[in-house]
Write a protein that holds these residues in place. Structure first.
Motif, mmCIF file in Angstrom:
data_model
loop_
_atom_site.group_PDB
_atom_site.id
_atom_site.type_symbol
_atom_site.label_atom_id
_atom_site.label_comp_id
_atom_site.label_asym_id
_atom_site.label_seq_id
_atom_site.Cartn_x
_atom_site.Cartn_y
_atom_site.Cartn_z
ATOM 1 N N CYS A 216 -6.996 -0.946 4.716
ATOM 2 C CA CYS A 216 -7.452 0.099 3.802
ATOM 3 C C CYS A 216 -8.763 0.679 4.344
ATOM 4 C CB CYS A 216 -7.680 -0.499 2.415
ATOM 5 S SG CYS A 216 -8.329 0.709 1.245
ATOM 6 N N VAL B 65 0.135 4.024 -6.415
ATOM 7 C CA VAL B 65 -0.987 3.372 -7.113
ATOM 8 C C VAL B 65 -1.505 4.249 -8.257
ATOM 9 C CG1 VAL B 65 -3.375 2.564 -6.837
ATOM 10 C CG2 VAL B 65 -1.677 2.059 -5.073
ATOM 11 N N CYS C 141 -4.705 -1.902 -6.723
ATOM 12 C CA CYS C 141 -4.517 -2.507 -5.394
ATOM 13 C C CYS C 141 -4.958 -3.971 -5.429
ATOM 14 C CB CYS C 141 -5.340 -1.779 -4.346
ATOM 15 S SG CYS C 141 -5.127 0.008 -4.380
ATOM 16 N N ARG D 101 -11.395 0.050 -3.326
ATOM 17 C CA ARG D 101 -9.993 0.107 -3.783
ATOM 18 C C ARG D 101 -9.926 -0.191 -5.283
ATOM 19 N NH1 ARG D 101 -11.229 -4.786 -2.467
ATOM 20 N NH2 ARG D 101 -9.965 -6.627 -2.918
ATOM 21 N N CYS E 38 0.838 -1.205 0.000
ATOM 22 C CA CYS E 38 0.000 0.000 0.000
ATOM 23 C C CYS E 38 0.874 1.258 0.000
ATOM 24 C CB CYS E 38 -0.937 -0.014 1.206
ATOM 25 S SG CYS E 38 -2.207 -1.280 1.073
ATOM 26 N N CYS F 191 0.562 4.740 1.496
ATOM 27 C CA CYS F 191 -0.696 5.257 0.960
ATOM 28 C C CYS F 191 -1.456 6.011 2.052
ATOM 29 C CB CYS F 191 -1.552 4.105 0.425
ATOM 30 S SG CYS F 191 -3.151 4.675 -0.191
ATOM 31 N N ILE G 28 -4.495 6.394 2.378
ATOM 32 C CA ILE G 28 -5.790 5.780 2.726
ATOM 33 C C ILE G 28 -5.603 4.625 3.718
ATOM 34 C CG2 ILE G 28 -7.860 4.673 1.715
ATOM 35 C CD1 ILE G 28 -7.330 6.218 -0.815
ATOM 36 N N LEU G 29 -4.357 4.267 3.937
ATOM 37 C CA LEU G 29 -4.081 3.163 4.869
ATOM 38 C C LEU G 29 -4.299 3.645 6.305
ATOM 39 C CD1 LEU G 29 -3.065 0.244 4.649
ATOM 40 C CD2 LEU G 29 -0.746 1.111 4.927
#
Ligand code: SF4
Length: 227
Positions: A113, A40, A123, A119, A36, A105, A107-108
């Motif tokens: 997640c 991405v 991912c 996602r 992650c 990331c 968003i982690l």
């Protein structure tokens, strides 16, 4: 194609991909999030649902993405179908920059997640044969790479009027309802920062050694997308 039909086709592709990966031996497990990173890449079609979810439930994450916009991340120069077209023409593709390492990331949340159901494919396709914690990267065989390439091509194909870009650039572009509405209406918006135009599939990039094995899945995808 109407916007809602595109979203339905995206869900269909995600469903078929789950069927394909059910046949692969993978080590990915809940709580494993080493892949992650901020590197991405996704299409606007995938980013749309994720952006709506974050706008409704995770304004804090959007604020972090905005604050981190100067941070290093992989920004693509070419989409997968763009690359296929260039290869078909026998031209040299542009050199992509190296993806920066050790980026996390935004968003982690802890090791999960915060928008798992939304996602993007970038991912979902990180299916590793060994634990990334041990190797430092997702380990995939050639066949899995070919499968992933085919799905990337189909996802871009259904979002032909859209764009691709790094997760942060696509999400921040969709932060405003005006941009989300213009996208739903089919406007071409790829002049926004970090975004590049999508293209239809010129040819599927499948090495000859994987063609027979992938053929039934491609037929299944085509049948489900065009019933
Ligand atoms: S969007 Fe979710 S699954 Fe994808 S890299 Fe970020 S935290 Fe991981």
């Amino acid at each position: 194609m109407r916007f809602n039909d595109k979203l339905r086709q995206l869900e269909t592709l995600y469903g078929v991909y789950e069927e394909v990966t059910a046949e692969l031996e993978i080590a990915c497990a809940k709580g494993c999030a080493d892949c992650c990173t901020r590197n991405v890449v996704l299409t606007t079609l995938e980013g749309y649902g994720l952006a709506e979810h974050l706008a409704a439930y995770h304004q804090d994450i959007l604020a972090t993405l905005r604050a981190d916009i100067g941070s290093s991340r992989f920004i693509p120069k070419m989409t997968t179908n763009g690359l296929a077209k260039i290869c078909m023409q026998g031209l040299e593709p542009p050199e992509e920059s190296t993806a920066p390492e050790n980026t996390r990331c935004s968003i982690l949340s802890k090791s999960a997640c915060a928008a798992y159901l939304f996602r993007p494919f970038g991912c979902r396709c990180m299916v590793s044969q060994s634990r990334c914690t041990d190797t430092g990267y997702a380990e995939m065989d050639d066949f899995t790479v070919s499968v992933n390439t085919v799905f990337l091509q189909f996802i871009e194909h259904i979002d032909t009027t859209g764009c691709s870009g790094n997760l942060a650039d696509v999400l921040l572009f969709f932060e405003t309802e005006i941009n989300r509405r213009r996208y739903r209406q089919g406007h071409h918006l790829c002049s926004a920062q970090g975004l590049i135009s999508n293209s239809p599939i010129p040819v599927l990039m499948i090495p000859p050694k994987h063609r027979n094995r992938l053929e039934p899945w491609i037929r299944s995808i085509q049948k489900k997308l065009n019933p």
